[in-house]
Design a protein around this motif. Structure first.
Motif, short mmCIF file in Angstrom:
data_model
loop_
_atom_site.label_atom_id
_atom_site.label_comp_id
_atom_site.label_asym_id
_atom_site.label_seq_id
_atom_site.Cartn_x
_atom_site.Cartn_y
_atom_site.Cartn_z
N UNK A 130 0.85 -1.18 0.00
CA UNK A 130 0.00 0.00 0.00
C UNK A 130 0.88 1.24 0.00
N UNK A 131 0.27 2.37 -0.28
CA UNK A 131 0.95 3.66 -0.21
C UNK A 131 0.11 4.59 0.66
N UNK A 132 0.78 5.56 1.27
CA UNK A 132 0.06 6.54 2.08
C UNK A 132 -0.43 7.66 1.17
N UNK A 133 -1.71 7.96 1.28
CA UNK A 133 -2.31 9.03 0.50
C UNK A 133 -3.13 9.93 1.42
N UNK A 134 -3.38 11.14 0.96
CA UNK A 134 -4.24 12.08 1.67
C UNK A 134 -5.63 11.97 1.07
N UNK A 135 -6.63 11.91 1.96
CA UNK A 135 -8.00 11.68 1.53
C UNK A 135 -8.90 12.79 2.03
N UNK A 136 -9.72 13.32 1.13
CA UNK A 136 -10.71 14.32 1.55
C UNK A 136 -11.69 13.68 2.52
N UNK A 137 -11.97 14.38 3.61
CA UNK A 137 -12.84 13.82 4.65
C UNK A 137 -14.19 14.52 4.72
N UNK A 138 -14.49 15.40 3.77
CA UNK A 138 -15.80 16.06 3.75
C UNK A 138 -16.18 16.36 2.31
N UNK A 139 -17.43 16.67 2.12
CA UNK A 139 -17.94 16.95 0.79
C UNK A 139 -18.33 15.67 0.07
N UNK A 140 -18.67 15.79 -1.22
CA UNK A 140 -19.07 14.61 -1.99
C UNK A 140 -17.84 13.78 -2.36
N UNK A 141 -18.03 12.49 -2.64
CA UNK A 141 -16.92 11.68 -3.14
C UNK A 141 -16.40 12.23 -4.46
N UNK A 142 -15.15 11.90 -4.79
CA UNK A 142 -14.49 12.38 -6.01
C UNK A 142 -15.38 12.16 -7.23
N UNK A 143 -15.52 13.19 -8.02
CA UNK A 143 -16.25 13.09 -9.27
C UNK A 143 -17.75 13.19 -9.16
N UNK A 144 -18.28 13.33 -7.95
CA UNK A 144 -19.73 13.44 -7.79
C UNK A 144 -20.09 14.90 -7.52
N UNK A 145 -21.21 15.35 -8.07
CA UNK A 145 -21.60 16.75 -7.86
C UNK A 145 -22.05 16.99 -6.42
N UNK A 146 -21.98 18.25 -6.03
CA UNK A 146 -22.49 18.63 -4.70
C UNK A 146 -24.00 18.46 -4.70
N UNK A 147 -24.47 17.63 -3.79
CA UNK A 147 -25.92 17.42 -3.66
C UNK A 147 -26.18 16.85 -2.28
N UNK A 148 -27.42 16.70 -1.94
CA UNK A 148 -27.76 16.15 -0.63
C UNK A 148 -27.78 14.62 -0.67
N UNK A 149 -27.39 14.02 -1.79
CA UNK A 149 -27.45 12.57 -1.96
C UNK A 149 -26.25 11.83 -1.37
N UNK A 150 -25.20 12.55 -0.95
CA UNK A 150 -24.00 11.88 -0.45
C UNK A 150 -23.89 12.04 1.06
N UNK A 151 -22.92 11.34 1.64
CA UNK A 151 -22.78 11.29 3.09
C UNK A 151 -21.88 12.39 3.65
N UNK A 152 -21.37 13.31 2.84
CA UNK A 152 -20.49 14.40 3.26
C UNK A 152 -19.23 13.86 3.93
N UNK A 153 -18.72 12.73 3.44
CA UNK A 153 -17.50 12.13 3.99
C UNK A 153 -16.37 12.09 2.97
N UNK A 154 -16.48 12.91 1.93
CA UNK A 154 -15.43 12.91 0.92
C UNK A 154 -15.21 11.53 0.35
N UNK A 155 -13.96 11.08 0.35
CA UNK A 155 -13.61 9.77 -0.19
C UNK A 155 -13.29 8.75 0.90
N UNK A 156 -13.65 9.03 2.14
CA UNK A 156 -13.33 8.12 3.24
C UNK A 156 -13.92 6.73 3.07
N UNK A 157 -15.00 6.60 2.34
CA UNK A 157 -15.65 5.30 2.18
C UNK A 157 -15.16 4.52 0.96
#
Length: 181
Positions: A133-160
């Motif tokens: 594995x490699x260490x990477x930095x991950x967004x922890x808020x907002x929509x997942x990568x490539x998804x538009x801002x909407x109320x359909x996501x969990x506001x956890x960035x790419x943590x999942x």
């Protein structure tokens, strides 16, 4: 003069054994090196002819070998673009090691050479088919990568993202993590 040394421009081997035109089996990064040299020469020099051989026939027409090499370079360029996009999504962490403190991973708005408006949290990225594995930095808020801002996501960035693992013993939202041992 009068000899195709394409492979040498990728390998750096300018001995008689390396001064050949066969580019089969080169890695994507070696093919990108050839592409870089081709770009350099086409932008800085006027062509005066074509060398008859693997890539051009006696009439100066491109051969099947040239088309195959160009296709391989195109694939390498696509691979490079995909890797650059992945680096934007998951920039590499900063890291340091000392025998006294162990390994420290941390994220900043510039870590991994990727400037962005978020710092992120360190995670282990496991790519299918890649060892370790490699260490990477991950967004922890907002929509997942490539998804538009909407109320359909969990506001956890790419943590999942299923390719990510949390470092054991580190707070889930800490911007730095120290591993002892």
């Amino acid at each position: 003069a009068g000899r195709d040394a394409t492979r040498a421009f990728a390998s750096g081997d300018f001995t008689p054994a390396g001064l050949v035109d066969n580019v089969s089996g080169l890695s994507p990064s070696e093919l990108l090196s050839i592409h870089s040299w081709l770009s350099f020469y086409s932008h800085n020099y006027d062509p005066v002819g074509k060398l008859v051989g693997r890539f051009y026939d006696e009439n100066g027409a491109p051969t099947e070998a040239l088309r195959e090499a160009e296709a391989a370079i195109e694939e390498a360029l696509k691979f490079q673009a995909e890797n650059e996009q992945k680096k934007q999504q998951f920039p590499p962490c900063n890291s340091e090691w000392s025998s006294a403190k162990g390994t420290r991973f941390w994220c900043s708005k510039e870590s991994g050479g990727v400037q962005r408006d978020w710092a992120g949290v360190p995670r282990q990225l496991h790519r299918p088919g890649s060892p370790g594995s490699v260490c990477v930095c991950v967004r922890s808020s907002g929509p997942p990568w490539g998804q538009p801002h909407s109320s359909q996501h969990s506001d956890r960035g790419d943590l999942d993202n299923p390719e990510l693992r949390q470092y054991q013993g580190c707070h889930p939202l800490a911007q730095q993590c120290v591993l002892r041992g």
